[in-house]
Scaffold this motif. Sequence first.
Motif, PDB file in Angstrom:
ATOM      1  N   GLY A  80      -0.948  -0.784   9.873  1.00 58.49           N
ATOM      2  CA  GLY A  80      -1.860  -0.092   8.961  1.00 58.49           C
ATOM      3  C   GLY A  80      -1.769   1.413   9.087  1.00 58.49           C
ATOM      4  N   VAL A  81      -1.698   1.917  10.313  1.00 56.96           N
ATOM      5  CA  VAL A  81      -1.581   3.366  10.519  1.00 56.96           C
ATOM      6  C   VAL A  81      -0.242   3.878   9.997  1.00 56.96           C
ATOM      7  N   THR A 131       0.046   3.785   6.181  1.00 53.87           N
ATOM      8  CA  THR A 131      -0.807   4.796   5.558  1.00 53.87           C
ATOM      9  C   THR A 131      -0.214   6.187   5.720  1.00 53.87           C
ATOM     10  N   ASP A 132       0.413   6.434   6.862  1.00 51.68           N
ATOM     11  CA  ASP A 132       1.007   7.745   7.105  1.00 51.68           C
ATOM     12  C   ASP A 132       2.190   8.013   6.172  1.00 51.68           C
ATOM     13  N   MET A 175       1.044   9.260   2.746  1.00 52.20           N
ATOM     14  CA  MET A 175       0.385  10.558   2.909  1.00 52.20           C
ATOM     15  C   MET A 175       1.408  11.676   3.073  1.00 52.20           C
ATOM     16  N   SER A 226      -5.368  -4.212   9.799  1.00 49.18           N
ATOM     17  CA  SER A 226      -4.459  -3.205   9.242  1.00 49.18           C
ATOM     18  C   SER A 226      -5.156  -2.356   8.187  1.00 49.18           C
ATOM     19  N   LEU A 227      -5.984  -2.983   7.358  1.00 55.61           N
ATOM     20  CA  LEU A 227      -6.726  -2.219   6.345  1.00 55.61           C
ATOM     21  C   LEU A 227      -7.757  -1.299   6.991  1.00 55.61           C
ATOM     22  N   GLY A 279      -5.873   1.611   8.651  1.00 51.73           N
ATOM     23  CA  GLY A 279      -5.345   2.501   7.632  1.00 51.73           C
ATOM     24  C   GLY A 279      -6.413   3.347   6.980  1.00 51.73           C
ATOM     25  N   LEU A 280      -7.581   2.750   6.700  1.00 46.72           N
ATOM     26  CA  LEU A 280      -8.671   3.503   6.093  1.00 46.72           C
ATOM     27  C   LEU A 280      -9.217   4.561   7.048  1.00 46.72           C
ATOM     28  N   TYR A 318      -7.582   5.989   9.484  1.00 52.70           N
ATOM     29  CA  TYR A 318      -6.574   7.042   9.637  1.00 52.70           C
ATOM     30  C   TYR A 318      -6.580   7.981   8.444  1.00 52.70           C
ATOM     31  N   TRP A 319      -6.732   7.438   7.250  1.00 54.13           N
ATOM     32  CA  TRP A 319      -6.758   8.288   6.062  1.00 54.13           C
ATOM     33  C   TRP A 319      -7.977   9.213   6.090  1.00 54.13           C
ATOM     34  N   ARG A 361      -6.539  13.079   6.536  1.00 61.69           N
ATOM     35  CA  ARG A 361      -6.176  13.489   5.177  1.00 61.69           C
ATOM     36  C   ARG A 361      -6.126  15.006   5.017  1.00 61.69           C
TER      37      ARG A 361
END
Length: 252
Positions: free
Chosen positions: A82-83, A86-87, A90, A156-157, A160-161, A163-164, A168
């Motif tokens: 997830g991380v 997401t990276d 970004m 994972s979600l 990811g959330l 981390y965002w 961000r």
Amino acid sequence: MAPPSVLALVLGGSVTNSIVTLYSSSLNLQVLGVPWSRYKAIVISAAVTAAGSLCALFLTDFTSSLPSFLSLLIIVFAPWDGVFLTDMPMRRCHYDPPALHAGPDGAYWYRSGYHLAGVAALLVGMAFAALTCDSELWTGPLVAPLGGADLTLLGSLVSGLVYWMLARRTVAPHTDLSCTASTRRPHQARAATPCRNTHTIRSHLTWPSPLTPPTSSCATPVSIPSTRRFPRRRPWQLAHTVKAEQSRHRRR
């Protein structure tokens, strides 16, 4: 009970089949900073592999313990994915490879080599996955209130959330801002002046070939009189421009 020769073959095969894995394990230990030589790391990894094989043969049922162990790995790998996933969007998949090996002076060193936003997101995702995991070796406390649902993949979600939300404002795609951008921190690189992506055509060119443009947009042009600047062009357009410029100077 199986004869000793069969057990020896199983034990030896578990080690020989893991040669590539043992080599990768020694590399990972050195990357983590463990002060072991390659030989010592491989020997220790082989010993751990042999001990695990013995436990699987004599202490537990291998056919049931292996799937149970693999089911626990998702607690770590789902948040990690997830991380990472997401990276990538970004940064728009734009990374600076030299900065990854630049050490403390690189743009990805962050704080003592750790990106706190990524570590925090990974821990939060692992905590959620552990609380909602339903496995033979581990059952999370939230499985019963959820009616026996296994929500480990949602870790994972969650990671990811998180981390965002944390990264961000600091994570940005890598851009070729200057010739030394790979050794700058992200906030320094954003403030740098980008190299002009233009090509300087001179009356006397000193390139290896008359039709070969500079390999880098940051290359310093040759200081020769009669300077003309052209906008950014494709390689075939630039070659045509260079040829036309040389022909014009020959006619003079």
